[in-house]
Design a protein around this motif. Sequence first.
Motif, PDB file in Angstrom:
ATOM      1  N   LYS A  45       0.849  -1.183   0.000  1.00 35.76           N
ATOM      2  CA  LYS A  45       0.000   0.000   0.000  1.00 35.76           C
ATOM      3  C   LYS A  45       0.892   1.244   0.000  1.00 35.76           C
ATOM      4  O   LYS A  45       1.793   1.368   0.827  1.00 35.76           O
ATOM      5  CB  LYS A  45      -0.884  -0.034   1.254  1.00 35.76           C
ATOM      6  CG  LYS A  45      -2.085   0.820   1.190  1.00 35.76           C
ATOM      7  CD  LYS A  45      -2.980   0.533   2.389  1.00 35.76           C
ATOM      8  CE  LYS A  45      -4.260   1.311   2.242  1.00 35.76           C
ATOM      9  NZ  LYS A  45      -5.130   1.141   3.394  1.00 35.76           N
ATOM     10  N   PHE A  46       0.633   2.153  -0.933  1.00 40.61           N
ATOM     11  CA  PHE A  46       1.484   3.333  -1.053  1.00 40.61           C
ATOM     12  C   PHE A  46       0.736   4.461  -1.751  1.00 40.61           C
ATOM     13  O   PHE A  46      -0.299   4.272  -2.366  1.00 40.61           O
ATOM     14  CB  PHE A  46       2.757   3.008  -1.842  1.00 40.61           C
ATOM     15  CG  PHE A  46       2.493   2.672  -3.287  1.00 40.61           C
ATOM     16  CD1 PHE A  46       2.569   3.650  -4.265  1.00 40.61           C
ATOM     17  CD2 PHE A  46       2.146   1.376  -3.679  1.00 40.61           C
ATOM     18  CE1 PHE A  46       2.317   3.339  -5.598  1.00 40.61           C
ATOM     19  CE2 PHE A  46       1.900   1.067  -5.005  1.00 40.61           C
ATOM     20  CZ  PHE A  46       1.986   2.049  -5.967  1.00 40.61           C
ATOM     21  N   ASN A  47       1.320   5.636  -1.643  1.00 42.23           N
ATOM     22  CA  ASN A  47       0.893   6.798  -2.420  1.00 42.23           C
ATOM     23  C   ASN A  47       1.990   7.073  -3.433  1.00 42.23           C
ATOM     24  O   ASN A  47       3.167   6.819  -3.171  1.00 42.23           O
ATOM     25  CB  ASN A  47       0.682   8.027  -1.521  1.00 42.23           C
ATOM     26  CG  ASN A  47      -0.536   7.869  -0.637  1.00 42.23           C
ATOM     27  OD1 ASN A  47      -1.566   7.360  -1.079  1.00 42.23           O
ATOM     28  ND2 ASN A  47      -0.423   8.294   0.615  1.00 42.23           N
ATOM     29  N   LEU A  48       1.601   7.610  -4.548  1.00 38.32           N
ATOM     30  CA  LEU A  48       2.563   7.821  -5.623  1.00 38.32           C
ATOM     31  C   LEU A  48       2.469   9.244  -6.124  1.00 38.32           C
ATOM     32  O   LEU A  48       1.381   9.781  -6.332  1.00 38.32           O
ATOM     33  CB  LEU A  48       2.242   6.848  -6.780  1.00 38.32           C
ATOM     34  CG  LEU A  48       3.062   6.983  -8.047  1.00 38.32           C
ATOM     35  CD1 LEU A  48       4.510   6.583  -7.782  1.00 38.32           C
ATOM     36  CD2 LEU A  48       2.477   6.128  -9.150  1.00 38.32           C
ATOM     37  N   ASP A  49       3.640   9.844  -6.301  1.00 36.44           N
ATOM     38  CA  ASP A  49       3.701  11.140  -6.962  1.00 36.44           C
ATOM     39  C   ASP A  49       3.945  10.840  -8.444  1.00 36.44           C
ATOM     40  O   ASP A  49       5.044  10.444  -8.825  1.00 36.44           O
ATOM     41  CB  ASP A  49       4.840  11.994  -6.383  1.00 36.44           C
ATOM     42  CG  ASP A  49       4.927  13.367  -7.033  1.00 36.44           C
ATOM     43  OD1 ASP A  49       4.369  13.554  -8.142  1.00 36.44           O
ATOM     44  OD2 ASP A  49       5.555  14.265  -6.430  1.00 36.44           O
ATOM     45  N   PRO A  50       2.913  11.001  -9.303  1.00 38.48           N
ATOM     46  CA  PRO A  50       3.060  10.608 -10.701  1.00 38.48           C
ATOM     47  C   PRO A  50       4.067  11.456 -11.473  1.00 38.48           C
ATOM     48  O   PRO A  50       4.618  11.002 -12.471  1.00 38.48           O
ATOM     49  CB  PRO A  50       1.649  10.770 -11.278  1.00 38.48           C
ATOM     50  CG  PRO A  50       0.902  11.600 -10.320  1.00 38.48           C
ATOM     51  CD  PRO A  50       1.595  11.501  -8.993  1.00 38.48           C
ATOM     52  N   GLU A  51       4.344  12.664 -10.983  1.00 40.39           N
ATOM     53  CA  GLU A  51       5.304  13.527 -11.673  1.00 40.39           C
ATOM     54  C   GLU A  51       6.740  13.040 -11.458  1.00 40.39           C
ATOM     55  O   GLU A  51       7.530  13.014 -12.397  1.00 40.39           O
ATOM     56  CB  GLU A  51       5.171  14.979 -11.181  1.00 40.39           C
ATOM     57  CG  GLU A  51       3.865  15.636 -11.570  1.00 40.39           C
ATOM     58  CD  GLU A  51       3.711  15.786 -13.083  1.00 40.39           C
ATOM     59  OE1 GLU A  51       4.681  16.189 -13.747  1.00 40.39           O
ATOM     60  OE2 GLU A  51       2.611  15.486 -13.580  1.00 40.39           O
ATOM     61  N   THR A  52       7.038  12.666 -10.227  1.00 37.05           N
ATOM     62  CA  THR A  52       8.424  12.277  -9.911  1.00 37.05           C
ATOM     63  C   THR A  52       8.588  10.749  -9.871  1.00 37.05           C
ATOM     64  O   THR A  52       9.710  10.259  -9.964  1.00 37.05           O
ATOM     65  CB  THR A  52       8.840  12.831  -8.562  1.00 37.05           C
ATOM     66  OG1 THR A  52       8.021  12.252  -7.537  1.00 37.05           O
ATOM     67  CG2 THR A  52       8.728  14.352  -8.520  1.00 37.05           C
ATOM     68  N   GLY A  53       7.488  10.013  -9.676  1.00 45.94           N
ATOM     69  CA  GLY A  53       7.579   8.582  -9.539  1.00 45.94           C
ATOM     70  C   GLY A  53       7.906   8.151  -8.120  1.00 45.94           C
ATOM     71  O   GLY A  53       8.139   6.982  -7.849  1.00 45.94           O
ATOM     72  N   GLU A  54       7.943   9.105  -7.206  1.00 46.10           N
ATOM     73  CA  GLU A  54       8.288   8.806  -5.817  1.00 46.10           C
ATOM     74  C   GLU A  54       7.167   7.995  -5.166  1.00 46.10           C
ATOM     75  O   GLU A  54       5.982   8.319  -5.273  1.00 46.10           O
ATOM     76  CB  GLU A  54       8.502  10.090  -5.022  1.00 46.10           C
ATOM     77  CG  GLU A  54       8.850   9.832  -3.571  1.00 46.10           C
ATOM     78  CD  GLU A  54       9.015  11.099  -2.759  1.00 46.10           C
ATOM     79  OE1 GLU A  54       9.393  10.975  -1.582  1.00 46.10           O
ATOM     80  OE2 GLU A  54       8.767  12.193  -3.287  1.00 46.10           O
TER      81      GLU A  54
ATOM     82  N   ILE B 142       5.559   6.716  -1.776  1.00 46.53           N
ATOM     83  CA  ILE B 142       5.461   7.084  -0.358  1.00 46.53           C
ATOM     84  C   ILE B 142       4.641   5.999   0.316  1.00 46.53           C
ATOM     85  O   ILE B 142       3.474   5.793   0.002  1.00 46.53           O
ATOM     86  CB  ILE B 142       4.788   8.455  -0.193  1.00 46.53           C
ATOM     87  CG1 ILE B 142       5.553   9.511  -1.019  1.00 46.53           C
ATOM     88  CG2 ILE B 142       4.688   8.865   1.267  1.00 46.53           C
ATOM     89  CD1 ILE B 142       4.780  10.782  -1.268  1.00 46.53           C
ATOM     90  N   LYS B 143       5.313   5.264   1.201  1.00 43.06           N
ATOM     91  CA  LYS B 143       4.649   4.140   1.886  1.00 43.06           C
ATOM     92  C   LYS B 143       3.512   4.626   2.742  1.00 43.06           C
ATOM     93  O   LYS B 143       3.561   5.663   3.374  1.00 43.06           O
ATOM     94  CB  LYS B 143       5.652   3.397   2.791  1.00 43.06           C
ATOM     95  CG  LYS B 143       6.573   2.489   2.067  1.00 43.06           C
ATOM     96  CD  LYS B 143       5.832   1.242   1.695  1.00 43.06           C
ATOM     97  CE  LYS B 143       6.785   0.181   1.193  1.00 43.06           C
ATOM     98  NZ  LYS B 143       6.089  -0.980   0.782  1.00 43.06           N
ATOM     99  N   SER B 144       2.436   3.865   2.711  1.00 41.35           N
ATOM    100  CA  SER B 144       1.285   4.136   3.578  1.00 41.35           C
ATOM    101  C   SER B 144       1.320   3.154   4.728  1.00 41.35           C
ATOM    102  O   SER B 144       1.845   2.065   4.624  1.00 41.35           O
ATOM    103  CB  SER B 144      -0.013   3.949   2.801  1.00 41.35           C
ATOM    104  OG  SER B 144      -0.129   4.909   1.805  1.00 41.35           O
ATOM    105  N   ASN B 145       0.715   3.553   5.818  1.00 46.10           N
ATOM    106  CA  ASN B 145       0.657   2.659   6.990  1.00 46.10           C
ATOM    107  C   ASN B 145      -0.507   1.729   6.894  1.00 46.10           C
ATOM    108  O   ASN B 145      -1.493   1.832   6.405  1.00 46.10           O
ATOM    109  CB  ASN B 145       0.588   3.474   8.283  1.00 46.10           C
ATOM    110  CG  ASN B 145       1.891   4.231   8.514  1.00 46.10           C
ATOM    111  OD1 ASN B 145       2.933   3.818   8.028  1.00 46.10           O
ATOM    112  ND2 ASN B 145       1.822   5.322   9.238  1.00 46.10           N
TER     113      ASN B 145
END
Length: 90
Positions: free
Chosen positions: A76-85, A87-90
């Motif tokens: 489970k994560f969030n994604l910054d589509p511009e950078t591809g970063e 970000i792990k979700s809890n």
Amino acid sequence: MPIIQEVTEKKFLTEEEKTTLKDLQTKTESIVVELGEISLIKIQVENRYESAKSYLTEISNQEKEFTKTLFNKYGKFNLDPETGEIIKSN
């Protein structure tokens, strides 16, 4: 007994009436052609619409598969589509 023949006089349209008749025939032919062309364009647009809907379904399926692949890989994560970063979700 004498045979009586009725003599009938031939009648013709006036030049103005003939011109009007020809004008109406020309207009009718033109609108028939126009309606035919519009019908063909309508069919082409309907075909394009169906193709676009099919393509949208294909893209949507690809997006779902891609999301599923990323979820399986990263959890489970969030994604910054511009950078591809990621970000792990809890």
